[in-house]
Write a protein that holds these residues in place. Structure first.
Motif, PDB file in Angstrom:
ATOM      1  N   GLU A  87       1.019  -1.166   0.198  1.00 39.95           N
ATOM      2  CA  GLU A  87       0.187  -0.259  -0.197  1.00 39.95           C
ATOM      3  C   GLU A  87       0.329   0.943   0.215  1.00 39.95           C
ATOM      4  N   ALA A  88       1.324   0.990   1.072  1.00 43.93           N
ATOM      5  CA  ALA A  88       2.699   2.459   0.888  1.00 43.93           C
ATOM      6  C   ALA A  88       3.161   2.753  -0.772  1.00 43.93           C
ATOM      7  N   ALA A  89       4.154   1.878  -1.246  1.00 42.66           N
ATOM      8  CA  ALA A  89       4.885   1.424  -2.700  1.00 42.66           C
ATOM      9  C   ALA A  89       3.806   2.359  -3.447  1.00 42.66           C
ATOM     10  N   ALA A  90       2.721   1.631  -3.530  1.00 36.79           N
ATOM     11  CA  ALA A  90       1.605   1.799  -4.488  1.00 36.79           C
ATOM     12  C   ALA A  90       1.111   3.003  -4.075  1.00 36.79           C
ATOM     13  N   GLY A  91       1.272   3.873  -2.864  1.00 35.34           N
ATOM     14  CA  GLY A  91       0.474   5.645  -2.465  1.00 35.34           C
ATOM     15  C   GLY A  91       1.471   6.213  -3.025  1.00 35.34           C
ATOM     16  N   GLU A  92       2.871   6.046  -2.915  1.00 33.31           N
ATOM     17  CA  GLU A  92       3.895   6.548  -3.241  1.00 33.31           C
ATOM     18  C   GLU A  92       3.954   6.763  -4.589  1.00 33.31           C
ATOM     19  N   ALA A  93       3.957   6.384  -5.230  1.00 33.63           N
ATOM     20  CA  ALA A  93       3.936   6.382  -6.916  1.00 33.63           C
ATOM     21  C   ALA A  93       2.650   6.803  -7.511  1.00 33.63           C
ATOM     22  N   GLY A  94       1.450   6.844  -6.041  1.00 31.56           N
ATOM     23  CA  GLY A  94       0.197   7.704  -6.740  1.00 31.56           C
ATOM     24  C   GLY A  94      -1.061   6.404  -7.783  1.00 31.56           C
ATOM     25  N   PHE A  95      -0.525   5.366  -6.899  1.00 27.69           N
ATOM     26  CA  PHE A  95      -1.060   4.508  -7.767  1.00 27.69           C
ATOM     27  C   PHE A  95      -2.628   3.386  -6.764  1.00 27.69           C
ATOM     28  N   ASP A  96      -3.585   3.448  -7.430  1.00 22.08           N
ATOM     29  CA  ASP A  96      -4.269   2.689  -6.380  1.00 22.08           C
ATOM     30  C   ASP A  96      -4.444   1.889  -6.158  1.00 22.08           C
ATOM     31  N   LEU A  97      -4.721   1.090  -5.312  1.00 19.13           N
ATOM     32  CA  LEU A  97      -4.655  -0.496  -4.910  1.00 19.13           C
ATOM     33  C   LEU A  97      -5.936  -1.219  -4.876  1.00 19.13           C
ATOM     34  N   LEU A  98      -6.460  -2.293  -5.326  1.00 24.38           N
ATOM     35  CA  LEU A  98      -7.482  -2.753  -5.593  1.00 24.38           C
ATOM     36  C   LEU A  98      -7.054  -4.318  -5.491  1.00 24.38           C
ATOM     37  N   ILE A  99      -8.338  -4.953  -4.196  1.00 22.98           N
ATOM     38  CA  ILE A  99      -7.577  -5.712  -3.616  1.00 22.98           C
ATOM     39  C   ILE A  99      -8.771  -6.771  -3.787  1.00 22.98           C
TER      40      ILE A  99
ATOM     41  N   ALA B  93     -21.369  -9.829  -2.492  1.00 18.60           N
ATOM     42  CA  ALA B  93     -22.429  -8.756  -3.973  1.00 18.60           C
ATOM     43  C   ALA B  93     -21.775  -8.493  -5.012  1.00 18.60           C
ATOM     44  N   GLY B  94     -20.575  -8.252  -5.482  1.00 18.72           N
ATOM     45  CA  GLY B  94     -20.050  -8.011  -6.766  1.00 18.72           C
ATOM     46  C   GLY B  94     -19.215  -6.666  -6.620  1.00 18.72           C
ATOM     47  N   PHE B  95     -19.106  -6.769  -5.872  1.00 23.91           N
ATOM     48  CA  PHE B  95     -18.292  -5.412  -5.538  1.00 23.91           C
ATOM     49  C   PHE B  95     -16.484  -5.398  -5.175  1.00 23.91           C
ATOM     50  N   ASP B  96     -15.963  -4.440  -6.132  1.00 28.72           N
ATOM     51  CA  ASP B  96     -14.746  -4.610  -5.835  1.00 28.72           C
ATOM     52  C   ASP B  96     -14.254  -3.405  -4.732  1.00 28.72           C
ATOM     53  N   LEU B  97     -12.666  -4.075  -4.123  1.00 24.27           N
ATOM     54  CA  LEU B  97     -12.554  -3.111  -2.883  1.00 24.27           C
ATOM     55  C   LEU B  97     -11.285  -2.337  -3.422  1.00 24.27           C
ATOM     56  N   LEU B  98     -11.375  -0.835  -3.046  1.00 21.03           N
ATOM     57  CA  LEU B  98     -10.371   0.265  -3.711  1.00 21.03           C
ATOM     58  C   LEU B  98     -10.328   0.243  -1.750  1.00 21.03           C
ATOM     59  N   ILE B  99      -8.685   0.028  -1.275  1.00 24.51           N
ATOM     60  CA  ILE B  99      -8.266  -0.032  -0.239  1.00 24.51           C
ATOM     61  C   ILE B  99      -7.663   2.319  -0.117  1.00 24.51           C
ATOM     62  N   HIS B 100      -7.667   2.130   0.915  1.00 28.85           N
ATOM     63  CA  HIS B 100      -7.072   3.474   0.895  1.00 28.85           C
ATOM     64  C   HIS B 100      -6.061   3.764   2.587  1.00 28.85           C
ATOM     65  N   THR B 101      -4.890   3.556   3.181  1.00 28.52           N
ATOM     66  CA  THR B 101      -4.223   3.997   4.259  1.00 28.52           C
ATOM     67  C   THR B 101      -4.111   5.630   4.307  1.00 28.52           C
ATOM     68  N   THR B 102      -4.382   6.382   5.253  1.00 25.55           N
ATOM     69  CA  THR B 102      -4.092   7.402   5.267  1.00 25.55           C
ATOM     70  C   THR B 102      -2.769   8.319   5.729  1.00 25.55           C
ATOM     71  N   SER B 103      -2.345   7.284   7.288  1.00 24.09           N
ATOM     72  CA  SER B 103      -0.446   7.280   7.329  1.00 24.09           C
ATOM     73  C   SER B 103      -0.072   8.225   7.015  1.00 24.09           C
ATOM     74  N   TYR B 104       0.951   7.482   5.913  1.00 25.90           N
ATOM     75  CA  TYR B 104       2.309   7.606   5.483  1.00 25.90           C
ATOM     76  C   TYR B 104       1.772   8.755   4.505  1.00 25.90           C
ATOM     77  N   LYS B 105       0.659   9.276   4.006  1.00 22.78           N
ATOM     78  CA  LYS B 105       0.587  10.285   3.005  1.00 22.78           C
ATOM     79  C   LYS B 105       0.392  12.334   3.914  1.00 22.78           C
ATOM     80  N   SER B 106       0.727  13.007   2.936  1.00 21.88           N
ATOM     81  CA  SER B 106       0.367  14.439   3.361  1.00 21.88           C
ATOM     82  C   SER B 106      -1.277  14.463   3.104  1.00 21.88           C
ATOM     83  N   LEU B 107      -1.535  15.881   3.956  1.00 28.29           N
ATOM     84  CA  LEU B 107      -3.214  15.672   4.271  1.00 28.29           C
ATOM     85  C   LEU B 107      -3.064  16.133   2.666  1.00 28.29           C
ATOM     86  N   GLU B 108      -2.688  16.461   2.032  1.00 26.46           N
ATOM     87  CA  GLU B 108      -2.886  17.246   0.615  1.00 26.46           C
ATOM     88  C   GLU B 108      -2.742  16.547  -0.699  1.00 26.46           C
TER      89      GLU B 108
END
Lengths: 338, 338
Positions: A87-99, B93-108
């Motif tokens: 997640e960290a590496a993907a995020g840093e490079a501006g990619f989203d992560l689909l799991i 239910a046939g939905f995909d899951l996009l995961i996003h962690t906020t910890s290491y990123k700047s607010l911007e």
DNA sequence: TTGTACGCGTTATCAG
DNA sequence: CTGATAACGCGTACAA
């Protein structure tokens, strides 16, 4: 469910008094734009709270800016650090992560859920994907990186994993050389698991090196799970199998084994020495603290992701990366607390 | 990176000798199509290995079939079961899951990465999202469900969490009634953490109910982390704080506390009784096995996801779901092994 | 440096 | 039940 009224690139263009092309340019920062116009556009963007529609972008540009991760199941202890790295590496490079997990779905259902149409590249953990699909993707040059698993013959897919064999040797030799163990159990992982295979090879090599004959009866099934390991160790204890140490294919199984041992009134490390593999966060908090082979799991996730991103960018990458493992001595092997 | 040559709906239509509209119909199984034509289409689909482009679909249909999950960090032990529940429910239910962690990123950076434009709804864990963005999304009717956290005042966002207060009372009353403890430490979570707040309330209520005066000195900082708990308990031990039991706000902190206790030569449960909260998978494998409040974490994930999906479908849902917690007695509280 | 216009692959609407 | 065709929102040659 998309909501009705959000601004489009056209709204922004109109408000800023420019064409949509210009808006696109400043938003994506590609071609040069006169600072003054750029500012006007930026203002309009802010005013309208404009956010580009991802779908439209993908449709027009042909890439998704999304990485896919396919895993058989999400097993916490071991997987969480890896996921963090990814997640960290993907995020840093501006990619989203689909799991995507494959465990609970029928084969039919999870065909094509992740692939060229919704991701730019795929991270595949263990054998969570059908060979046919893998072959198809590989043949069209779709970027894939394997985690802890080498590619099937004929496919050109890079792998990131750890030095399993070396780590296993480190563990077993420590048991033999420092603690003079002779009857060492190997607690194996799931049938066909590559990590477990290499670790067993390391185990056998270490025995061989020290002239200890390999005894198949000492290779027990732990399935990389506490529960299974506990069951297995309990059973062999009942059957009075003799051993003076356990090298567990992973820490989780070590945890289960220790429970079984304690249940049977055996002490670790006095009666049975124990070494695990992976160095999960809780290893040091076990009683006694678990001596184990440290594997840089989070780093594996990071590395693999970076590799994949380079693949997505059509750069060339190494076909295999082996991250180093090392012996982390705590107390379960019989070494004294420091 | 999209590859050049994959089939489109038009190719299929041509091969099947129908219009693209018909292809769309049989692929999506919406409107009725004569079985015979349908079969022809299906054959063409198979022959061309046709897979609808997700982006085109989203653009045309206005919904993404994707759920977003926002978390501050991926902390293994506790979070993995929840993730499993979420992934399972979404997948079913046939939905995909996009995961996003906020910890290491700047607010911007992490503004708008997940929202109306790439997901149909959001699962938000703890306070991993800015109020402004939350308010905006809520105001446009974008589906959001909170995990283990009630919505800020004014926002109409459902929550799924567990019976924290009741669980805490169960734990502390057990310590008081069964084990006659009087000086019980509460190991708190992060500052402002809602779970921890309720658990502390339950702790105080239980004390009060049994006429034990509340002593602020017994509320210690564990931060829901082994390391912090270990540090804290070590420190108060040095300072000779007196206590006969610890109720830990979560199991991880309990693990750390037990390490500190052992380090100091104190035995659990002989010298100090211990009860945790959450019932992480490893709780039963600790030494001694950890008595704890079982929280149905995976179920929380499932429930929240199902709620979110109903929200996405514009169905009405309950605004709060409290899943039951219960006391799981093992040995760290002083109860004998069974 | 900026604008025009077309294409991306579907779904949905409306006739037929 | 089926076929045209208009959106959907954005990127990007190409032109100016």
């Amino acid at each position: 469910m998309e909501t009705n009224n959000s601004a489009t690139i056209e709204d922004v263009a109109r408000l800023a008094g420019v064409s949509i092309a210009t808006v696109s340019r400043v938003v994506n920062g590609k071609s040069p734009v006169v600072p003054e116009t750029a500012q006007r556009v930026l203002d309009a963007v802010r005013a309208l709270n404009y956010v580009p529609r991802a779908a439209a972008r993908i449709l027009a540009s042909k890439h998704t800016n999304t990485l896919g991760l396919i895993v058989p199941e999400i097993s916490g202890e071991f997987f969480a650090p890896m996921l963090r790295g990814i997640e960290a590496a993907a995020g840093e490079a501006g990619f989203d992560l689909l799991i995507h997990t494959t465990s609970y779905k029928s084969l039919e259902t999870h065909r094509h859920t992740l692939g060229e149409h919704n991701t730019d590249g795929l991270l595949v953990f263990i054998d969570s994907m059908e060979l046919a699909e893998l072959t198809r993707l590989n043949s069209i040059g779709f970027p894939i990186v394997f985690l802890h698993q080498t590619a099937p013959a004929g496919l050109n897919i890079p792998v990131v994993t750890v030095e399993n064999k070396k780590g296993a040797m480190l563990a077993v030799e420590h048991l033999i050389e420092v603690h003079h163990c002779r009857r060492i159990v190997y607690l194996s992982g799931p049938e066909g698991n590559e990590d477990s295979g290499w670790r067993e090879r390391g185990y056998r090599l270490a025995l061989e090196k020290h002239g200890i004959p390999f005894d198949p009866a000492l290779v027990l099934f732990g399935n990389f799970l506490s529960k299974q390991a506990e069951r297995t160790i309990s059973a062999v204890l009942q059957a009075s199998l003799e051993f003076d140490a356990i090298f567990s294919g992973d820490d989780l199984a070590a945890v289960g084994a220790m429970s079984a041992l304690r249940e049977a009134g055996l002490r670790v490390p006095e009666d049975v020495k124990m070494i695990g593999f992976d160095d999960i966060p809780l290893a040091r908090h076990l009683t006694p603290p678990l001596t184990t082979i440290h594997a840089p799991t989070e780093e594996v996730g990071r590395m693999a992701t970076n590799l994949l991103i380079r693949l997505v960018r059509r750069e060339t990458v190494e076909s295999e990366i082996l991250l180093p493992t090392e012996l982390t001595i705590r107390q379960s092997c019989g070494c004294r607390a420091l």
